[in-house]
Write an enzyme that holds these catalytic residues in place. Structure first.
Site, PDB file in Angstrom:
ATOM      1  N   ASP A 284       0.838  -1.215   0.000  1.00  0.00           N
ATOM      2  CA  ASP A 284       0.000   0.000   0.000  1.00  0.00           C
ATOM      3  C   ASP A 284       0.867   1.256   0.000  1.00  0.00           C
ATOM      4  O   ASP A 284       0.645   2.192  -0.774  1.00  0.00           O
ATOM      5  CB  ASP A 284      -1.024  -0.008   1.149  1.00  0.00           C
ATOM      6  CG  ASP A 284      -0.425  -0.418   2.496  1.00  0.00           C
ATOM      7  OD1 ASP A 284       0.772  -0.754   2.540  1.00  0.00           O
ATOM      8  OD2 ASP A 284      -1.168  -0.394   3.502  1.00  0.00           O
ATOM      9  N   ASP A 308      -0.061  -7.549 -10.548  1.00  0.00           N
ATOM     10  CA  ASP A 308      -1.166  -7.201 -11.441  1.00  0.00           C
ATOM     11  C   ASP A 308      -1.596  -5.749 -11.187  1.00  0.00           C
ATOM     12  O   ASP A 308      -1.705  -4.936 -12.118  1.00  0.00           O
ATOM     13  CB  ASP A 308      -2.325  -8.179 -11.172  1.00  0.00           C
ATOM     14  CG  ASP A 308      -3.417  -8.103 -12.215  1.00  0.00           C
ATOM     15  OD1 ASP A 308      -3.201  -7.461 -13.257  1.00  0.00           O
ATOM     16  OD2 ASP A 308      -4.485  -8.694 -11.992  1.00  0.00           O
TER      17      ASP A 308
HETATM   18  O1  LIG Z   1      -6.429 -13.217 -17.072  1.00  0.00           O
HETATM   19  C1  LIG Z   1      -7.095 -12.213 -17.048  1.00  0.00           C
HETATM   20  O2  LIG Z   1      -8.215 -12.143 -17.572  1.00  0.00           O
HETATM   21  C2  LIG Z   1      -6.556 -10.971 -16.397  1.00  0.00           C
HETATM   22  C3  LIG Z   1      -5.076 -10.987 -16.337  1.00  0.00           C
HETATM   23  C4  LIG Z   1      -4.470  -9.714 -15.919  1.00  0.00           C
HETATM   24  O3  LIG Z   1      -5.092  -8.748 -15.541  1.00  0.00           O
HETATM   25  C5  LIG Z   1      -3.024  -9.610 -15.983  1.00  0.00           C
HETATM   26  O4  LIG Z   1      -2.342 -10.621 -16.103  1.00  0.00           O
HETATM   27  O5  LIG Z   1      -2.501  -8.493 -15.880  1.00  0.00           O
HETATM   28 MG   LIG Z   2      -3.856  -7.056 -15.121  1.00  0.00          MG
END
Ligand SMILES: O=C(O)CCC(=O)C(=O)O
Ligand SMILES: [Mg+2]
Ligand SMILES: NC(=O)C1=CN([C@@H]2O[C@H](COP(=O)(O)OP(=O)(O)OC[C@H]3O[C@@H](n4cnc5c(N)ncnc54)[C@H](OP(=O)(O)O)[C@@H]3O)[C@@H](O)[C@H]2O)C=CC1
Length: 417
Positions: A284, A308
């Site tokens: 965070d 992600d």
């Molecule tokens: O697999 C997905 O649909 C999302 C994957 C994703 O957001 C990513 O790998 O950055």
């Molecule tokens: Mg993603």
């Protein structure tokens, strides 16, 4: 040999040597997945731009023999209604070593599990490598966007992202909750009758192989630091383990020594003699630090879900996910893909920015050792942006821009080669 994949007759396989370097023929066969949604728009543009860059760089002596392989909605059309990820697609991308893919749709809630994640898991592509850099002239929400220059190493095979979970009130969730409460003495599930349950596996081996790659990247690319990003204050054994195993690896394998008693440590880059600092940041706090003090961060090693979130956040700092490239890699196999998804509202409209997939292809060319073609892609992207002939995402924030289509942007890049 394959049911629906047509192997080009005018190409040869890329092969992997014992030291994991590649032997790349002049006409390599490269599998590609078109992708769902805007995949139909961006993938053909990427193929055209790459072909132009390769032709220009090598005067016809080198050429990619593209081979379409299938996943997602197109696979269900080719192989039948329930075949989202054919075995032969997996076999093919494994066998041909280097591939590239468009985005694939994952429904929210029910429906199929992510095909993107499945590809990474099935092929054990444990590194998700996402470089984030600024291109001059790109509209950014930051005052000094050029200070954001980071390379994300996101662990790609573990964590809550692996999708081990059970729906609320299912027999499986009830069984797990019963095990947790009866056998493990867990008293902290607030609403046991209606809780869905997810599992977050994070291992020492998985952490070490990812952090090792990040540290090696810092050495090879003369980077000043590697930051381990985690939420180990709350998830002590999973995310905290990631941090501790990462630090321990830096000390054990790279000779890092504690700074002021630790936990930060540092070691000398054997190539340059400069220090590489290994530090950590709680996720965070990290998300505000990258906005306020981006220059203090360089290589990032983090877990799957954090990676992600961090990927899209950092992409926004340098102008958005229209130009955010990436790669999924094991020691031998590499599959390149954009950071963004299928952006379904724009699908088939020849509208979105093909830049992320084109820059993913640029990473692919560099990985193959075709640096002249990769350099041409970077310089033509820089010139296209400088000429302000850009897709909607940049045009809406850029003064004096001429908006071009997805294919139009590819053409502007080719003109600038
Ligand atoms: O697999 C997905 O649909 C999302 C994957 C994703 O957001 C990513 O790998 O950055
Ligand atoms: Mg993603
Ligand atoms: N690796 C993969 O294949 C990935 C797949 N997905 C999947 O994609 C689907 C849609 O996901 P969603 O969350 O909407 O995220 P997306 O990344 O698809 O889209 C979110 C927003 O990002 C912007 N955007 C996306 N692509 C481009 C582009 N090429 N050029 C310019 N801007 C772009 C658009 O912003 P704006 O509205 O401001 O124009 C868009 O509305 C889901 O099924 C998801 O699971 C998601 C991420 C990665």
């Amino acid at each position: 040999m394959y049911q629906h994949i047509k192997v080009p007759t005018d190409g040869q396989k890329i092969t992997v040597n014992a030291d994991f370097s590649l032997s790349v023929p002049d006409q390599p066969v490269i599998p590609y997945i078109e992708g769902d949604g805007t995949g139909v728009d961006i993938t053909p543009v990427m193929l055209k731009v790459v072909d132009a860059a390769v032709a220009k760089a090598y005067g016809g002596q080198r050429k990619i023999a593209w081979m379409e392989v299938f996943a997602g909605e197109k696979s269900t059309q080719v192989y039948g209604p329930d075949v989202w990820l054919p075995t032969e697609t997996l076999d093919c991308v494994r066998e041909y070593v280097v591939s590239i893919k468009g985005p694939l749709t994952t429904p929210v809630g029910g429906g199929i599990r992510s095909l993107n994640v499945a590809l990474r898991q099935e092929l054990d592509l444990y590194v998700c490598l996402r470089p984030v850099r600024y291109f001059n002239g790109v509209p950014s929400p930051l005052r000094e966007p050029h200070k954001t220059d980071m390379v994300i190493f996101r662990e790609n095979s573990e964590d809550i992202y692996a999708g081990i979970e059970w729906a609320a009130e299912s027999a499986e969730a009830k069984k797990v909750i019963e095990f947790l409460t009866r056998e493990m003495g867990v008293r902290k599930i607030r609403f046991p009758e209606t809780s869905a349950i997810g599992i977050k596996p994070v291992s020492r081996e998985g952490t070490e192989r990812l952090v090792r790659k990040a540290l090696q990247y810092a050495i090879d690319n003369d980077k000043p630091s590697v930051t381990i990003v985690h939420k180990g204050n709350i998830m002590k054994y999973t995310e905290g383990g990631f941090r501790d195993w990462g630090y321990a690896l830096a000390q054990r394998e790279f000779g890092a020594e504690l700074v002021d008693g630790g936990p930060w440590c540092k070691f000398k880059n054997s190539r340059t003699g400069k220090d590489i600092v290994v530090k950590d940041s709680i996720a965070d706090a990290f998300l505000q630090q990258i906005l306020l003090r981006p220059a203090e961060y360089s290589v990032i090693a983090t877990l799957n879900l954090n990676g992600d979130y961090v990927s899209d956040a950092l992409a926004a700092q340098v102008g958005g996910i229209g130009i955010a490239p990436g790669a999924n890699m094991s020691d031998s196999v590499a599959m390149f893909e954009a950071t963004h998804g299928t952006a379904p509202k724009y699908a088939g409209k020849d509208y979105v920015n093909p830049g992320s997939l084109i820059l993913s292809a640029e990473m692919m060319l560099r990985h193959m050792g075709w640096t002249e073609a990769a350099d041409l892609i970077i310089s033509s992207m820089e010139k296209a942006i400088a000429s302000k002939r850009v897709t909607y995402d940049f045009a809406r924030l850029m003064e004096g821009a001429t908006q071009v289509s997805c294919s139009g942007f590819g053409d502007v890049m080719i003109e600038n080669m």
